[in-house]
Scaffold this motif. Structure first.
Motif, PDB file in Angstrom:
ATOM      1  N   THR A 284       0.875  -1.175   0.000  1.00  0.00           N
ATOM      2  CA  THR A 284       0.000   0.000   0.000  1.00  0.00           C
ATOM      3  C   THR A 284       0.908   1.218   0.000  1.00  0.00           C
ATOM      4  O   THR A 284       2.028   1.169   0.512  1.00  0.00           O
ATOM      5  N   GLY A 285       0.440   2.312  -0.599  1.00  0.00           N
ATOM      6  CA  GLY A 285       1.300   3.486  -0.648  1.00  0.00           C
ATOM      7  C   GLY A 285       0.554   4.762  -0.957  1.00  0.00           C
ATOM      8  O   GLY A 285      -0.641   4.749  -1.257  1.00  0.00           O
ATOM      9  N   THR A 286       1.312   5.854  -0.883  1.00  0.00           N
ATOM     10  CA  THR A 286       0.767   7.178  -1.156  1.00  0.00           C
ATOM     11  C   THR A 286       1.731   7.962  -2.037  1.00  0.00           C
ATOM     12  O   THR A 286       2.922   7.672  -2.099  1.00  0.00           O
TER      13      THR A 286
ATOM     14  N   SER B 298       2.236   6.982 -13.971  1.00  0.00           N
ATOM     15  CA  SER B 298       1.387   7.274 -15.119  1.00  0.00           C
ATOM     16  C   SER B 298       0.745   8.645 -14.939  1.00  0.00           C
ATOM     17  O   SER B 298       0.481   9.083 -13.818  1.00  0.00           O
ATOM     18  N   ASN B 299       0.475   9.303 -16.067  1.00  0.00           N
ATOM     19  CA  ASN B 299      -0.299  10.545 -16.063  1.00  0.00           C
ATOM     20  C   ASN B 299      -1.761  10.300 -16.412  1.00  0.00           C
ATOM     21  O   ASN B 299      -2.582  11.205 -16.292  1.00  0.00           O
TER      22      ASN B 299
ATOM     23  N   VAL C   8      -1.554  12.281 -10.972  1.00  0.00           N
ATOM     24  CA  VAL C   8      -0.420  11.374 -11.089  1.00  0.00           C
ATOM     25  C   VAL C   8      -0.818  10.072 -10.410  1.00  0.00           C
ATOM     26  O   VAL C   8      -1.387  10.069  -9.316  1.00  0.00           O
ATOM     27  N   TYR C   9      -0.533   8.950 -11.085  1.00  0.00           N
ATOM     28  CA  TYR C   9      -0.848   7.608 -10.608  1.00  0.00           C
ATOM     29  C   TYR C   9       0.469   6.870 -10.338  1.00  0.00           C
ATOM     30  O   TYR C   9       1.376   6.929 -11.162  1.00  0.00           O
ATOM     31  N   VAL C  10       0.533   6.171  -9.208  1.00  0.00           N
ATOM     32  CA  VAL C  10       1.723   5.398  -8.864  1.00  0.00           C
ATOM     33  C   VAL C  10       1.277   4.034  -8.359  1.00  0.00           C
ATOM     34  O   VAL C  10       0.344   3.930  -7.557  1.00  0.00           O
ATOM     35  N   LYS C  11       1.952   2.979  -8.840  1.00  0.00           N
ATOM     36  CA  LYS C  11       1.745   1.621  -8.326  1.00  0.00           C
ATOM     37  C   LYS C  11       3.058   1.129  -7.741  1.00  0.00           C
ATOM     38  O   LYS C  11       4.132   1.430  -8.261  1.00  0.00           O
ATOM     39  N   PHE C  12       2.958   0.346  -6.666  1.00  0.00           N
ATOM     40  CA  PHE C  12       4.121  -0.201  -5.973  1.00  0.00           C
ATOM     41  C   PHE C  12       4.057  -1.725  -6.011  1.00  0.00           C
ATOM     42  O   PHE C  12       2.972  -2.298  -5.975  1.00  0.00           O
ATOM     43  N   SER C  13       5.237  -2.383  -6.053  1.00  0.00           N
ATOM     44  CA  SER C  13       5.248  -3.846  -6.011  1.00  0.00           C
ATOM     45  C   SER C  13       6.189  -4.346  -4.926  1.00  0.00           C
ATOM     46  O   SER C  13       7.136  -3.658  -4.527  1.00  0.00           O
TER      47      SER C  13
END
Length: 142
Positions: A45-47, A81-82, A110-115
């Motif tokens: 999970t992240g911000t 991603s934008n 702005v979109y961010v995904k974490f793995s």
């Protein structure tokens, strides 16, 4: 003969060994070993925060502040991603990144995904900022 079977959480190794000996003492020895291997299916999970939480900017190049955690203790990668559809290639996790917004005045997301190390990707964390490129004066509001 050795057989290997795997379920979601258990690895089962079955083996039989035929001992070569005179017929009077020949025997077969079999054994099973069960090993519990945890399967991580929980994503991080992240911000993301754009330019320290600013509501407006006149510069399309912004600084992203990132924070993420995972049940494994390690966040391995992130992608950006934008538009929420086309993401950058994954890169090592860091707590900040310079990012360029799409051109044109208006609200930008702005979109961010974490793995994590096992490849579980989070849902997108998002933040928004209003981009005003045409030199219009604005006052930052809190």
């Amino acid at each position: 003969m050795t057989a290997l079977r795997q379920s979601r959480t258990t690895l089962l190794l079955t083996s039989a060994l035929l001992l070569v000996a005179p017929p009077a003492i020949a025997q077969t020895v079999s054994f099973e070993a069960r090993v519990a291997i945890p399967v991580d299916k929980q994503p991080p999970t992240g911000t993301v925060v754009i330019d320290g939480g600013a509501t407006h900017t006149s510069d399309p190049t912004v600084t992203l502040t990132l924070a993420a955690t995972d049940n494994s203790g390690t966040v391995a990668q992130m992608k950006f991603s934008n538009d929420g559809t086309a993401y950058t290639p994954p890169e090592p996790y860091a707590t900040s990144k310079s990012w360029t917004l799409t051109s044109g005045d208006g609200t930008k997301t702005v979109y961010v995904k974490f793995s994590d190390p096992t490849g579980n990707w989070s849902q997108a964390a998002t933040d928004t900022i209003v981009l005003i490129e045409r030199g219009v004066a604005y006052t930052k509001s809190d």
